[in-house]
Design an enzyme around this catalytic site. Sequence first.
Site, PDB file in Angstrom:
ATOM      1  CB  VAL A  44      -0.962  -0.014   1.220  1.00 19.71           C
ATOM      2  CG1 VAL A  44      -1.791   1.268   1.245  1.00 19.71           C
ATOM      3  CG2 VAL A  44      -1.874  -1.236   1.188  1.00 19.71           C
ATOM      4  CB  CYS A  45       3.948   2.131   1.925  1.00 16.95           C
ATOM      5  SG  CYS A  45       3.362   1.898   3.594  1.00 16.95           S
ATOM      6  CB  THR A  46       4.719   0.340  -3.069  1.00 19.63           C
ATOM      7  OG1 THR A  46       5.617  -0.323  -2.176  1.00 19.63           O
ATOM      8  CG2 THR A  46       5.309   0.407  -4.460  1.00 19.63           C
ATOM      9  CG  LEU A  49       5.895   6.535  -0.494  1.00 18.80           C
ATOM     10  CD1 LEU A  49       7.032   5.636  -0.042  1.00 18.80           C
ATOM     11  CD2 LEU A  49       6.110   7.941   0.038  1.00 18.80           C
TER      12      LEU A  49
END
Length: 212
Positions: A44-46, A49
């Site tokens: 999810v963070c990928t 960002l």
Amino acid sequence: MTIQLGDTAPDFTQDSTIGPLSFHEYLGNSWGVLFSHPKDYTPVCTTELGAVAKLKPEFDRRNVKVIGLSVGTLADHEGWSKDIAETQGMAPNFPIIADTDRKVANLYGMIHPNASDTMTVRSVFIIGPDKKLKLSLTYPASTGRNFAEILRTIDSLQLTASHKLATPADWQPGEDCIIVPSVTNEEAKTLFPAGFTEHKPYLRTTPQPAGS
Ligand code: BEZ
């Protein structure tokens, strides 16, 4: 520590992908968005960002400096940035803090032990040029944030910082705004020459002022 709206955003110096970052100095007279990521090399963070990297011109246009944070090493941030470029089409083009000792995470209350005692939640802090906290959001690790909503809230914050206005539910830039209750109808005639509509004595709307 809990940081609340109106508080001065705590200052810190921490390593980041652009070198040691002194928060207040880095922000200068800009607005700031500080947002945390639970962990490097997570899906999810990928996507988040990559999404923010694509929106960088929108943040720039609003005079907002964006700063990411993850409790990972600089080496991990750098390796992960290559994956983000490969999978999302753009590498992060803003600093990401390497908060290995959780200094910043603890300062801003980004670790919620009943959710996880090791990972940060998805916090967003919007900070004004006066270094005061204007807005905070907390999302769980499992829910990616909506960065269009964050831009929308910045538009509302910037508008209402310079006009005696508030913005209604689901407001989008260019739509009518609400005149704050402390403004009398007499004052409103001067402040809002485009006129206003009194739906109720406590609910008055006016077109968004030109150029705001
Ligand atoms: C993610 O960013 O994909 C993620 C991080 C921590 C837990 C679950 C998902």
